[in-house]
Design a protein around this motif. Structure first.
Motif, mmCIF file in Angstrom:
data_model
loop_
_atom_site.group_PDB
_atom_site.id
_atom_site.type_symbol
_atom_site.label_atom_id
_atom_site.label_comp_id
_atom_site.label_asym_id
_atom_site.label_seq_id
_atom_site.Cartn_x
_atom_site.Cartn_y
_atom_site.Cartn_z
ATOM 1 N N ALA A 1 -12.191 3.478 -76.585
ATOM 2 C CA ALA A 1 -12.432 3.914 -75.204
ATOM 3 C C ALA A 1 -12.422 5.436 -75.090
ATOM 4 O O ALA A 1 -13.147 6.018 -74.279
ATOM 5 N N GLN A 2 -11.595 6.092 -75.898
ATOM 6 C CA GLN A 2 -11.448 7.549 -75.802
ATOM 7 C C GLN A 2 -12.353 8.312 -76.761
ATOM 8 O O GLN A 2 -12.372 9.548 -76.750
ATOM 9 N N GLY A 3 -13.076 7.579 -77.615
ATOM 10 C CA GLY A 3 -13.943 8.251 -78.580
ATOM 11 C C GLY A 3 -13.187 8.941 -79.699
ATOM 12 O O GLY A 3 -13.656 9.952 -80.239
ATOM 13 N N ALA B 1 -12.329 8.112 -85.270
ATOM 14 C CA ALA B 1 -12.213 8.792 -86.567
ATOM 15 C C ALA B 1 -10.768 9.182 -86.831
ATOM 16 O O ALA B 1 -10.240 8.968 -87.933
ATOM 17 N N GLU B 2 -10.104 9.728 -85.824
ATOM 18 C CA GLU B 2 -8.703 10.132 -85.985
ATOM 19 C C GLU B 2 -7.801 8.919 -86.193
ATOM 20 O O GLU B 2 -6.879 8.944 -87.025
ATOM 21 N N ALA B 3 -8.053 7.837 -85.461
ATOM 22 C CA ALA B 3 -7.220 6.639 -85.595
ATOM 23 C C ALA B 3 -7.343 6.053 -86.995
ATOM 24 O O ALA B 3 -6.340 5.673 -87.625
ATOM 25 N N ARG C 1 -4.364 -2.681 -80.504
ATOM 26 C CA ARG C 1 -4.304 -1.994 -79.209
ATOM 27 C C ARG C 1 -4.639 -0.516 -79.372
ATOM 28 O O ARG C 1 -5.368 0.062 -78.558
ATOM 29 N N ARG C 2 -4.123 0.092 -80.435
ATOM 30 C CA ARG C 2 -4.404 1.509 -80.642
ATOM 31 C C ARG C 2 -5.883 1.742 -80.911
ATOM 32 O O ARG C 2 -6.472 2.709 -80.424
ATOM 33 N N LEU C 3 -6.498 0.861 -81.705
ATOM 34 C CA LEU C 3 -7.923 1.021 -81.979
ATOM 35 C C LEU C 3 -8.759 0.799 -80.719
ATOM 36 O O LEU C 3 -9.768 1.488 -80.499
#
Length: 562
Positions: A131-133, A136-138, A124-126
């Motif tokens: 969707a938010q672009g 890389a941070e995730a 879900r987080r990925l």
């Protein structure tokens, strides 16, 4: 009215944002509720964090207030209690849209090895990150978290599944490399690193992060160095890449080229404190003493900066002054460490050096008169006094200091261990065993306690099956410890298993070529008839540590000449 959480940490997330008001339930702040909240916070102030965490968890379940669930989670984490996971589940149930709640639950599930349960949350987080672009941070966060999962194979399978849509994202490939490296699949880690850099060849931060996932040992150093060198051809003035290149050369014992690269990096950033310190440490390790001292003094002369810590620099300046027979100058450097993480190390070295040059009463007074804010600090001062006395070979006096301290601080793990080691020195094996058994009962995961007891039995040729069992237990707790491998080799030697003993001792010596390990390895080689190899090992050790007691005793007992 809505209940107000009693502590700021229950209201705010780490970035200072309030929990969404629209998700807060309407809860009557009854006298009973207020009493339980206040009692819990008083318990926290008294150090009774576990009971406070359970009260907050009960309140969260009753009120469905996410702030109380969050507070229960925070306290459970602080106490390292199983209640943290239960509280995080409640928090996520109450506030399913809270990213902080979801990430906290993910982290706790992964720490607990519950990979399957964490997978939907991670997916879900990925999906949100796509969707938010912010992929890389995730993936950067997953790269930090997943290698800590106990079941590394399960973690690797997980990252492979959830990253399938993102195989053209460099950070996703680097995250796979991180987990593969942690799982010991070094070829896979190398493949993923190469692919990550191919996808983003000019991302300096990604390149430098990838160095950590190189194959261990020399086999991995050269490919990593070549990748950094290729980047430098395109970006010759990149300071961080130049500095990383220098460190890789130094790690590969290419001391001349490493010094050249350190100098190039420092020319690009002459006032970078981190670079000055690491270059100085390299120069000290390679016995370029004048260079090391000059770099450290340049560090000290830098303008003050809020986050700069001069402690390690002052300690190294003191060590260099000691090594070059300037004791008064060394004492001056140590005395300048007035606070911070290095304070007690500097204080101990100062006292030991004072004692070495004949100022024993002054050294003891220094340690005894230093204020201690906590009982833990007082224990460290006592341990420092005992270490100073051991350095003078006043083993009985060191034992007396620790024996008296243990009467005042019964059950302190650090004191128990130091007391046991001091008891061994004065041949009080009954006392040593009692202290180590007590320590093991308090902390069954204390690898050094198991190892110390097993090694002491082995060294005295006593209870060898039990000694081996203790050492093998220690090795399961710290599988790569050279000192425990040394102990295992020694007990195998005592039990007549010379080939197995040599295997463990060579492994230990390659990892840490210390004089005591060299003494053991040499003796087993000697007993195996490999006299020239034994002499070579001992010669090397004597050059590095000519005064080592174990080595000297071994050579005298065997009547061996290196």
């Amino acid at each position: 009215m809505r209940a107000q959480a009693p502590a700021r940490s229950a209201l705010r997330n780490p970035h200072g944002d309030l929990e969404a008001d629209q998700n807060l339930p309407s809860v009557a702040l009854t006298p009973q509720l207020m009493f339980r909240l206040l009692a819990s916070e008083i318990a926290v102030q008294r150090g009774e964090i576990g009971s406070a965490a359970l009260t907050y968890l009960a309140l969260a379940r009753e009120t469905r207030d996410p702030r109380l669930a969050r507070r229960a989670t925070e306290l459970g984490i602080a106490e390292r209690s199983p209640s943290a996971l239960a509280a995080a589940r409640v928090w996520h149930q109450i506030a399913p849209e809270s990213a902080i709640a979801a990430q906290t639950l993910e982290g706790l599930l992964l720490v607990d090895g519950r990979v399957t349960e964490a997978e939907p949350l991670l997916e879900r987080r990925l999906a949100t990150a796509r969707a938010q672009g912010t992929l890389a941070e995730a993936y950067a966060q997953l790269r930090r978290n997943l290698p800590t999962v106990r079941d590394r194979a399960a973690a690797l399978a997980l990252i492979e599944r959830i990253s399938r849509p993102d195989r053209r994202v460099a950070e996703a490939r680097l995250a796979i490399a991180a987990v593969a490296h942690a799982a010991g699949d070094y070829p896979r880690a190398e493949t993923e690193v190469v692919e990550a850099i191919r996808l983003s060849p000019d991302d300096r931060d990604l390149l430098l992060a990838s160095v950590a996932y190189a194959t261990p040992g020399k086999a991995g150093l050269e490919p990593a160095r070549q990748r950094v060198a290729a980047f430098l051809k395109r970006h010759p003035r990149d300071t961080e890449a130049r500095f990383a290149h220098a460190q890789l050369l130094a790690a590969d014992s290419q001391d001349g080229p490493a010094r050249t690269e350190f100098e190039k990096a420092l020319a690009l950033a002459p006032e970078n404190p981190r670079m000055l310190l690491i270059f100085a440490q390299f120069a000290h390790r390679t016995r370029q003493i004048e260079l090391a001292e000059g770099l450290l003094k340049r560090y000290i002369a830098l303008p003050p900066q809020p986050h700069r810590n001069p402690g390690p620099v002052l300690l190294l300046l003191g060590a260099i002054a000691e090594e070059t027979n300037r004791p008064e100058e060394a004492l001056k450097w140590y005395a300048e460490v007035e606070h911070g993480e290095q304070f007690f190390a500097a204080l101990t070295r100062r006292a030991v050096l004072m004692a070495k040059i004949g100022r024993v009463p002054e050294a003891r007074d220094l340690l005894r008169s230093t204020p201690a804010a906590t009982s833990a600090e007082r224990v460290r001062l006592i341990a420092a006094e005992a270490e100073m006395l051991r350095g003078l070979r006043q083993y009985a006096a060191a034992f007396d200091v620790l024996d008296g301290a243990l009467a005042q601080h019964p059950g302190d793990p650090d004191l128990l261990y130091a007391h046991a080691m001091a008891a061994e020195r004065v041949n009080r094996l009954d006392v040593m065993e009692k202290s180590l058994r007590q320590l093991i009962a308090l902390d069954p995961q204390h690898a050094h306690a198991h190892n110390a007891l097993g090694y002491t039995f082995a060294d005295r040729n006593l209870r060898l099956p039990e000694a081996q069992e203790l050492i093998e237990k220690a090795l399961t707790l710290q599988p790569d410890s050279p000192h425990i491998l040394d102990s295992l080799g020694w007990v195998l030697f005592r039990r007549g298993q010379l080939p197995l003993a040599l295997e463990q001792l060579f492994k230990a010596y390659r990892a840490t070529p210390e004089a005591e390990i060299a003494a053991h390895l040499g003796e087993v080689l000697w007993a195996s008839g490999r006299l020239d190899e034994a002499r070579a090992i001992w010669r090397e050790a004597l050059q590095a540590d000519p005064e080592n007691e174990t080595l000297r005793e071994t050579l005298t007992r065997l009547r061996a000449t290196p």
